[in-house]
Scaffold this motif. Structure first.
Motif, PDB file in Angstrom:
ATOM      1  N   ALA A  61       0.783  -1.346  -0.052  1.00 54.18           N
ATOM      2  CA  ALA A  61      -0.037   0.011   0.095  1.00 54.18           C
ATOM      3  C   ALA A  61       0.764   1.282  -0.051  1.00 54.18           C
ATOM      4  O   ALA A  61       0.310   2.339  -0.144  1.00 54.18           O
ATOM      5  N   LEU A  62       2.031   1.233   0.305  1.00 56.73           N
ATOM      6  CA  LEU A  62       3.257   2.390   0.236  1.00 56.73           C
ATOM      7  C   LEU A  62       2.893   3.155  -1.081  1.00 56.73           C
ATOM      8  O   LEU A  62       3.243   2.670  -1.906  1.00 56.73           O
ATOM      9  N   GLY A  63       2.715   4.444  -0.822  1.00 53.47           N
ATOM     10  CA  GLY A  63       2.537   5.141  -1.823  1.00 53.47           C
ATOM     11  C   GLY A  63       1.222   5.278  -2.801  1.00 53.47           C
ATOM     12  O   GLY A  63       1.316   5.919  -3.950  1.00 53.47           O
ATOM     13  N   VAL A  64       0.433   4.339  -2.503  1.00 49.72           N
ATOM     14  CA  VAL A  64      -0.806   4.245  -3.316  1.00 49.72           C
ATOM     15  C   VAL A  64      -1.924   5.229  -2.698  1.00 49.72           C
ATOM     16  O   VAL A  64      -2.271   5.264  -1.591  1.00 49.72           O
ATOM     17  N   PRO A  65      -2.186   6.200  -3.546  1.00 44.96           N
ATOM     18  CA  PRO A  65      -3.526   7.095  -2.926  1.00 44.96           C
ATOM     19  C   PRO A  65      -4.740   6.535  -2.702  1.00 44.96           C
ATOM     20  O   PRO A  65      -4.966   5.610  -3.490  1.00 44.96           O
ATOM     21  N   ARG A  66      -5.314   6.730  -1.665  1.00 42.31           N
ATOM     22  CA  ARG A  66      -6.615   6.095  -1.251  1.00 42.31           C
ATOM     23  C   ARG A  66      -7.544   6.525  -2.349  1.00 42.31           C
ATOM     24  O   ARG A  66      -7.673   7.672  -2.710  1.00 42.31           O
ATOM     25  N   GLY A  67      -8.418   5.483  -2.612  1.00 41.47           N
ATOM     26  CA  GLY A  67      -9.457   5.747  -3.808  1.00 41.47           C
ATOM     27  C   GLY A  67      -9.572   4.498  -4.414  1.00 41.47           C
ATOM     28  O   GLY A  67      -9.376   3.261  -3.955  1.00 41.47           O
ATOM     29  N   ARG A  68     -10.154   4.565  -5.871  1.00 36.77           N
ATOM     30  CA  ARG A  68     -10.342   3.509  -6.525  1.00 36.77           C
ATOM     31  C   ARG A  68      -9.084   2.491  -6.764  1.00 36.77           C
ATOM     32  O   ARG A  68      -9.133   1.355  -6.756  1.00 36.77           O
ATOM     33  N   LYS A  69      -7.729   2.907  -7.092  1.00 33.96           N
ATOM     34  CA  LYS A  69      -6.533   2.306  -7.262  1.00 33.96           C
ATOM     35  C   LYS A  69      -6.182   1.499  -5.930  1.00 33.96           C
ATOM     36  O   LYS A  69      -6.074   0.319  -5.993  1.00 33.96           O
ATOM     37  N   PHE A  70      -6.377   2.033  -4.752  1.00 35.44           N
ATOM     38  CA  PHE A  70      -6.127   1.486  -3.528  1.00 35.44           C
ATOM     39  C   PHE A  70      -7.242   0.353  -3.374  1.00 35.44           C
ATOM     40  O   PHE A  70      -6.721  -0.510  -2.918  1.00 35.44           O
ATOM     41  N   ASN A  71      -8.469   0.669  -3.762  1.00 34.73           N
ATOM     42  CA  ASN A  71      -9.411  -0.255  -3.773  1.00 34.73           C
ATOM     43  C   ASN A  71      -9.054  -1.560  -4.573  1.00 34.73           C
ATOM     44  O   ASN A  71      -9.514  -2.834  -3.869  1.00 34.73           O
TER      45      ASN A  71
END
Length: 95
Positions: A61-71
């Motif tokens: 999860a490091l550096g992954v912006p929260r939102g669709r990509k993270f989901n």
């Protein structure tokens, strides 16, 4: 009707780096089972080295912006790690 070409990769014979490279190259392709197999092998190797599930989640999860990509990432990895989607997100967001 001709059979579509398939991939048959011995994931256990690949280096850690190559596991990651191939999984990233095939991510989002129709080769979902192969990508999951590569990810599972990587998790097995990391756990054998003493890396905890929590540390693996943090690295993913490091550096992954929260939102669709993270989901999408959470959905892809939670089951492989034996976690629920909520557990994955909670661990990723913990400080």
């Amino acid at each position: 009707m001709p059979k579509e070409p398939s991939w048959n990769i011995d994931v256990k014979s690949l280096s850690d780096r190559r596991l990651v490279e191939i999984a990233m190259e095939l991510d989002g392709s129709e080769h979902k089972e192969l990508v999951e197999s590569l990810r599972r092998e990587l998790v097995v190797r990391l756990e054998a080295k003493g890396v905890t599930k929590q540390e693996i989640v943090k690295r993913i999860a490091l550096g992954v912006p929260r939102g669709r990509k993270f989901n999408e990432i959470a959905k892809a990895w939670a089951g492989i790690l034996g976690l629920s989607l909520e557990e994955f997100k909670r661990i990723a967001d913990a400080r």
